[in-house]
Design a protein around this motif. Structure first.
Motif, short mmCIF file in Angstrom:
data_model
loop_
_atom_site.label_atom_id
_atom_site.label_comp_id
_atom_site.label_asym_id
_atom_site.label_seq_id
_atom_site.Cartn_x
_atom_site.Cartn_y
_atom_site.Cartn_z
N UNK A 193 -16.96 10.79 -5.68
CA UNK A 193 -16.22 10.89 -6.93
C UNK A 193 -15.61 12.28 -7.09
N UNK A 194 -16.31 13.31 -6.66
CA UNK A 194 -15.75 14.66 -6.69
C UNK A 194 -14.50 14.74 -5.83
N UNK A 195 -14.55 14.18 -4.64
CA UNK A 195 -13.37 14.19 -3.76
C UNK A 195 -12.22 13.41 -4.37
N UNK A 196 -12.51 12.25 -4.94
CA UNK A 196 -11.46 11.47 -5.61
C UNK A 196 -10.87 12.25 -6.79
N UNK A 197 -11.68 12.99 -7.50
CA UNK A 197 -11.19 13.80 -8.61
C UNK A 197 -10.26 14.90 -8.14
N UNK A 198 -10.60 15.52 -7.00
CA UNK A 198 -9.72 16.56 -6.45
C UNK A 198 -8.38 15.96 -6.04
N UNK A 199 -8.44 14.78 -5.45
CA UNK A 199 -7.20 14.10 -5.05
C UNK A 199 -6.36 13.77 -6.29
N UNK A 200 -7.02 13.25 -7.32
CA UNK A 200 -6.31 12.91 -8.57
C UNK A 200 -5.69 14.15 -9.19
N UNK A 201 -6.39 15.26 -9.13
CA UNK A 201 -5.87 16.51 -9.69
C UNK A 201 -4.62 16.96 -8.94
N UNK A 202 -4.71 16.96 -7.62
CA UNK A 202 -3.56 17.39 -6.81
C UNK A 202 -2.38 16.45 -6.98
N UNK A 203 -2.64 15.16 -6.95
CA UNK A 203 -1.54 14.20 -7.10
C UNK A 203 -0.91 14.25 -8.48
N UNK A 204 -1.72 14.42 -9.50
CA UNK A 204 -1.18 14.47 -10.86
C UNK A 204 -0.22 15.62 -11.05
N UNK A 205 -0.59 16.77 -10.55
CA UNK A 205 0.27 17.94 -10.71
C UNK A 205 1.48 17.87 -9.79
N UNK A 206 1.25 17.51 -8.53
CA UNK A 206 2.35 17.50 -7.57
C UNK A 206 3.37 16.40 -7.84
N UNK A 207 2.88 15.20 -8.11
CA UNK A 207 3.82 14.09 -8.29
C UNK A 207 4.57 14.19 -9.61
N UNK A 208 3.94 14.83 -10.61
CA UNK A 208 4.62 14.97 -11.90
C UNK A 208 5.92 15.73 -11.78
N UNK A 209 5.91 16.83 -11.08
CA UNK A 209 7.11 17.65 -10.98
C UNK A 209 7.86 17.45 -9.67
N UNK A 210 7.20 16.90 -8.67
CA UNK A 210 7.88 16.70 -7.39
C UNK A 210 9.01 15.69 -7.51
N UNK A 211 8.84 14.73 -8.38
CA UNK A 211 9.89 13.73 -8.56
C UNK A 211 11.19 14.38 -9.05
N UNK A 212 11.04 15.45 -9.80
CA UNK A 212 12.21 16.18 -10.30
C UNK A 212 12.61 17.33 -9.38
N UNK A 213 11.94 17.45 -8.26
CA UNK A 213 12.20 18.51 -7.29
C UNK A 213 12.11 19.89 -7.94
N UNK A 214 11.00 20.13 -8.59
CA UNK A 214 10.77 21.41 -9.24
C UNK A 214 10.59 22.51 -8.20
N UNK A 215 10.92 23.71 -8.58
CA UNK A 215 10.73 24.85 -7.69
C UNK A 215 9.28 25.32 -7.76
N UNK A 216 8.89 26.14 -6.80
CA UNK A 216 7.53 26.65 -6.82
C UNK A 216 7.28 27.53 -8.04
N UNK A 217 8.36 28.09 -8.59
CA UNK A 217 8.19 28.93 -9.77
C UNK A 217 7.76 28.12 -10.99
N UNK A 218 8.09 26.85 -11.01
CA UNK A 218 7.61 25.99 -12.09
C UNK A 218 6.09 25.83 -12.00
N UNK A 219 5.58 25.68 -10.78
CA UNK A 219 4.14 25.56 -10.60
C UNK A 219 3.42 26.87 -10.92
N UNK A 220 4.00 27.96 -10.48
CA UNK A 220 3.41 29.27 -10.78
C UNK A 220 3.43 29.51 -12.28
#
Length: 181
Positions: free
Chosen positions: A59-86
């Protein structure tokens, strides 16, 4: 109450701390699942308690995957720059520390939402290469969309981690009582 019972309650308490930890970014969340299960394995013995630790680690591993996917896919669809993540990361820190003067109500919890939104928006606004349009409105619109996408991704990730924490605690109770020594 035996010492084994007391350690089971302590392990369950550690597991229960994971639930609010998934909702509040200040607290560690899902890491408490393997900590509680590890305490139970130590108390009850590896032979009977290993399934609780395995479930907690999965469950911890699944949570880490969910965390990474939630943040990355949210803005990746809009092709955000790395400065948006920072900017979102810095905004989260600023929001959690309560350094946003415009938020007298809500404190760190509201700051955990507004901070990343402002940070991602400002990060994208500063680094965006899109056309300025009339008075830069196109650039501002895109930056706001990226900020909203980052926050939406964070919220989806938190919801997934919350559900995983509930599943982990329920699984611990079920496995530790069924396989009790």
């Amino acid at each position: 109450m035996s010492s084994l019972d007391a350690l089971w309650w302590l392990a369950l308490t550690l597991q229960l701390v994971a639930i609010p930890g998934t909702l509040l970014p200040v607290l560690p969340g899902l890491i408490f699942l393997p900590l509680g299960a590890g305490l139970w394995v130590w108390a009850a013995g590896w032979i009977t308690a290993w399934p609780t630790l395995l479930l907690a680690c999965l469950i911890l591993l699944l949570g880490w995957v969910a965390d990474a996917l939630g943040v990355l896919l949210g803005a990746a669809r809009l092709q955000a720059t790395r400065w948006a993540y920072i900017g979102a990361g810095l905004g989260l820190v600023v929001g959690l520390l309560g350094l946003l003067p415009a938020l007298p109500v809500g404190g760190p919890l509201l700051g955990a939402l507004v901070g990343p939104l402002l940070g991602a928006t400002l990060g994208e606004l500063v680094s965006a290469t899109s056309a300025l349009g009339p008075l830069g409105l196109e650039r501002l619109r895109r930056a706001l969309l990226v900020g909203l996408a980052v926050v939406a991704g964070m919220l989806v990730s938190r919801a997934a981690q919350f559900l995983l924490a509930l599943l982990g605690v329920a699984g611990f109770v079920l496995l530790s009582t069924v396989l009790a020594p």
